[in-house]
Design a protein around this motif. Structure first.
Motif, mmCIF file in Angstrom:
data_model
loop_
_atom_site.group_PDB
_atom_site.id
_atom_site.type_symbol
_atom_site.label_atom_id
_atom_site.label_comp_id
_atom_site.label_asym_id
_atom_site.label_seq_id
_atom_site.Cartn_x
_atom_site.Cartn_y
_atom_site.Cartn_z
ATOM 1 N N GLU A 1 -18.011 30.254 -27.414
ATOM 2 C CA GLU A 1 -18.115 30.802 -28.767
ATOM 3 C C GLU A 1 -19.361 30.241 -29.450
ATOM 4 O OE1 GLU A 1 -17.743 32.324 -32.534
ATOM 5 O OE2 GLU A 1 -16.729 33.011 -30.697
ATOM 6 N N LYS A 2 -20.260 31.140 -29.830
ATOM 7 C CA LYS A 2 -21.552 30.727 -30.364
ATOM 8 C C LYS A 2 -21.408 29.827 -31.585
ATOM 9 C CE LYS A 2 -25.993 32.552 -31.969
ATOM 10 N NZ LYS A 2 -26.010 31.741 -33.204
ATOM 11 N N SER A 3 -20.534 30.198 -32.508
ATOM 12 C CA SER A 3 -20.417 29.439 -33.751
ATOM 13 C C SER A 3 -19.918 28.020 -33.505
ATOM 14 C CB SER A 3 -19.497 30.156 -34.733
ATOM 15 O OG SER A 3 -18.159 30.170 -34.275
ATOM 16 N N THR B 1 -22.993 19.075 -32.897
ATOM 17 C CA THR B 1 -22.490 20.430 -33.076
ATOM 18 C C THR B 1 -21.008 20.335 -33.457
ATOM 19 O OG1 THR B 1 -21.775 20.677 -30.787
ATOM 20 C CG2 THR B 1 -24.071 21.288 -31.304
ATOM 21 N N TYR B 2 -20.441 21.461 -33.890
ATOM 22 C CA TYR B 2 -19.000 21.474 -34.168
ATOM 23 C C TYR B 2 -18.223 21.054 -32.920
ATOM 24 C CZ TYR B 2 -19.632 23.893 -38.647
ATOM 25 O OH TYR B 2 -19.978 24.209 -39.945
ATOM 26 N N LEU B 3 -18.614 21.611 -31.780
ATOM 27 C CA LEU B 3 -17.886 21.328 -30.545
ATOM 28 C C LEU B 3 -18.044 19.876 -30.117
ATOM 29 C CD1 LEU B 3 -16.191 22.328 -28.180
ATOM 30 C CD2 LEU B 3 -18.302 23.083 -27.056
ATOM 31 N N SER B 4 -19.244 19.331 -30.200
ATOM 32 C CA SER B 4 -19.435 17.948 -29.752
ATOM 33 C C SER B 4 -18.725 16.961 -30.670
ATOM 34 C CB SER B 4 -20.924 17.613 -29.646
ATOM 35 O OG SER B 4 -21.559 17.605 -30.905
ATOM 36 N N LEU B 5 -18.631 17.266 -31.967
ATOM 37 C CA LEU B 5 -17.873 16.404 -32.867
ATOM 38 C C LEU B 5 -16.391 16.447 -32.515
ATOM 39 C CD1 LEU B 5 -17.412 14.593 -35.300
ATOM 40 C CD2 LEU B 5 -17.528 16.627 -36.769
ATOM 41 N N ALA B 6 -15.869 17.641 -32.277
ATOM 42 C CA ALA B 6 -14.461 17.760 -31.890
ATOM 43 C C ALA B 6 -14.191 17.020 -30.589
ATOM 44 C CB ALA B 6 -14.081 19.233 -31.754
ATOM 45 N N GLU B 7 -15.100 17.125 -29.628
ATOM 46 C CA GLU B 7 -14.919 16.430 -28.361
ATOM 47 C C GLU B 7 -14.919 14.915 -28.559
ATOM 48 O OE1 GLU B 7 -16.849 19.489 -25.096
ATOM 49 O OE2 GLU B 7 -18.179 18.158 -26.213
ATOM 50 N N LEU C 1 -15.250 23.755 -42.328
ATOM 51 C CA LEU C 1 -14.293 22.816 -41.760
ATOM 52 C C LEU C 1 -13.147 23.528 -41.046
ATOM 53 C CD1 LEU C 1 -14.136 20.047 -44.522
ATOM 54 C CD2 LEU C 1 -15.403 20.044 -42.368
ATOM 55 N N SER C 2 -12.844 24.758 -41.432
ATOM 56 C CA SER C 2 -11.796 25.497 -40.732
ATOM 57 C C SER C 2 -12.201 25.739 -39.280
ATOM 58 C CB SER C 2 -11.495 26.822 -41.432
ATOM 59 O OG SER C 2 -12.596 27.699 -41.372
ATOM 60 N N ARG C 3 -13.507 25.872 -39.032
ATOM 61 C CA ARG C 3 -14.002 26.038 -37.664
ATOM 62 C C ARG C 3 -13.758 24.764 -36.861
ATOM 63 N NH1 ARG C 3 -20.272 27.366 -37.128
ATOM 64 N NH2 ARG C 3 -19.628 28.630 -38.921
ATOM 65 N N LEU C 4 -14.061 23.623 -37.454
ATOM 66 C CA LEU C 4 -13.825 22.345 -36.779
ATOM 67 C C LEU C 4 -12.338 22.134 -36.531
ATOM 68 C CD1 LEU C 4 -14.823 19.610 -35.728
ATOM 69 C CD2 LEU C 4 -14.787 18.779 -38.098
ATOM 70 N N ASP D 1 -9.277 34.651 -36.443
ATOM 71 C CA ASP D 1 -9.665 35.044 -35.097
ATOM 72 C C ASP D 1 -9.948 33.832 -34.216
ATOM 73 O OD1 ASP D 1 -11.519 38.011 -36.122
ATOM 74 O OD2 ASP D 1 -9.389 37.702 -35.764
ATOM 75 N N TYR D 2 -10.249 32.693 -34.836
ATOM 76 C CA TYR D 2 -10.424 31.476 -34.049
ATOM 77 C C TYR D 2 -9.185 31.239 -33.186
ATOM 78 C CZ TYR D 2 -14.334 30.062 -37.104
ATOM 79 O OH TYR D 2 -15.517 29.985 -37.795
ATOM 80 N N TYR D 3 -8.031 31.544 -33.715
ATOM 81 C CA TYR D 3 -6.780 31.296 -33.010
ATOM 82 C C TYR D 3 -6.308 32.515 -32.233
ATOM 83 C CZ TYR D 3 -6.825 27.335 -36.200
ATOM 84 O OH TYR D 3 -7.194 26.213 -36.900
ATOM 85 N N GLN D 4 -6.651 33.707 -32.693
ATOM 86 C CA GLN D 4 -6.137 34.918 -32.075
ATOM 87 C C GLN D 4 -6.993 35.425 -30.921
ATOM 88 O OE1 GLN D 4 -5.750 37.690 -35.309
ATOM 89 N NE2 GLN D 4 -4.240 36.454 -36.403
ATOM 90 N N ASN D 5 -8.304 35.251 -31.023
ATOM 91 C CA ASN D 5 -9.205 35.868 -30.057
ATOM 92 C C ASN D 5 -9.848 34.891 -29.080
ATOM 93 O OD1 ASN D 5 -8.690 38.321 -31.258
ATOM 94 N ND2 ASN D 5 -10.550 38.302 -32.506
ATOM 95 N N LEU D 6 -9.627 33.606 -29.276
ATOM 96 C CA LEU D 6 -10.214 32.613 -28.382
ATOM 97 C C LEU D 6 -9.121 31.953 -27.551
ATOM 98 C CD1 LEU D 6 -12.754 30.951 -30.833
ATOM 99 C CD2 LEU D 6 -13.254 32.593 -29.029
#
Length: 212
Positions: A21-23, A147-153, A35-38, A8-13
């Protein structure tokens, strides 16, 4: 290692809502990482940059993700940082690694990077409070987890600041993407929690698989 635990990370976002996305805004727990989230955030963030530059978004490929995770893990386990694997000829090049996932027509471009799981400013002096815990002052506040997002950024900023990596992200030849990360504790940096990341781009034509 699990891949794409939540499709759903790929299908719904999409590019409009993924930052909400909260997670994705969860603080990294180094004892329980998804790690799949990252990996998914890196894919979506890449497409966000491409669209801002008036380029089409890339389609996600689980096979490219598997090849990316494979290389990130190998770089950590075998202690090298290169697009060429020096210890396993079957995994020597990006195309070799893609072939091992079942891709029969690999035309890969690859980005690699290493980054910290803490909000550490690279090059700045720190005090080691205990293994894996750092502060900018002798008895100061601990440097917080990303956070996951800040690491990705942060990873995306590293790639976009490099001309060659930037070219891959913004290539008009790219059609598909898969990103893969691997976590490790850097014993050479007093136990700094660290992530190795790989981006794989399929160029020219979409991935074809053995069973196709």
């Amino acid at each position: 290692m699990a891949f794409s635990q939540n499709p759903d990370y790929y299908q719904n976002l999409d590019l409009e809502n993924y930052r909400l996305e909260k997670s994705f805004n969860d603080t990294l727990d180094f004892n329980k990482l998804d790690l799949s989230r990252l990996n998914a955030i890196l894919c979506i963030a890449t497409n966000e940059i491409r669209v801002k530059h008036k380029l089409p978004a890339l389609e996600y490929s689980p096979e490219l993700e598997k090849a990316a995770v494979m290389h990130s893990r190998d770089m950590v386990v075998h202690n090298f940082f290169s697009h060429t694997n020096p210890v396993n000829d079957k995994r020597k090049t990006p195309n070799d690694r893609a072939g091992l996932t079942g891709i029969t027509n690999p035309f890969l471009a690859e980005n690699i990077a290493e980054d910290f799981g803490l909000q550490y400013e690279s090059g700045r002096d720190v005090y080691v409070i205990s293994e894996g815990n750092f502060s900018y002052r002798p008895e100061g506040k601990l440097i917080q987890h990303r956070t996951y997002l800040s690491l990705a950024e942060s990873l995306m900023e590293r790639w976009m600041s490099s001309s060659e990596h930037r070219k891959n992200i913004l290539s008009p030849h790219a059609l598909q993407i898969g990103c893969g990360t691997y976590f490790f504790i850097d014993s050479e940096f007093n136990g700094m929690p660290t992530f190795m990341a790989t981006q794989n781009f399929q160029w020219y034509e979409k991935v074809k698989l053995l069973q196709q």
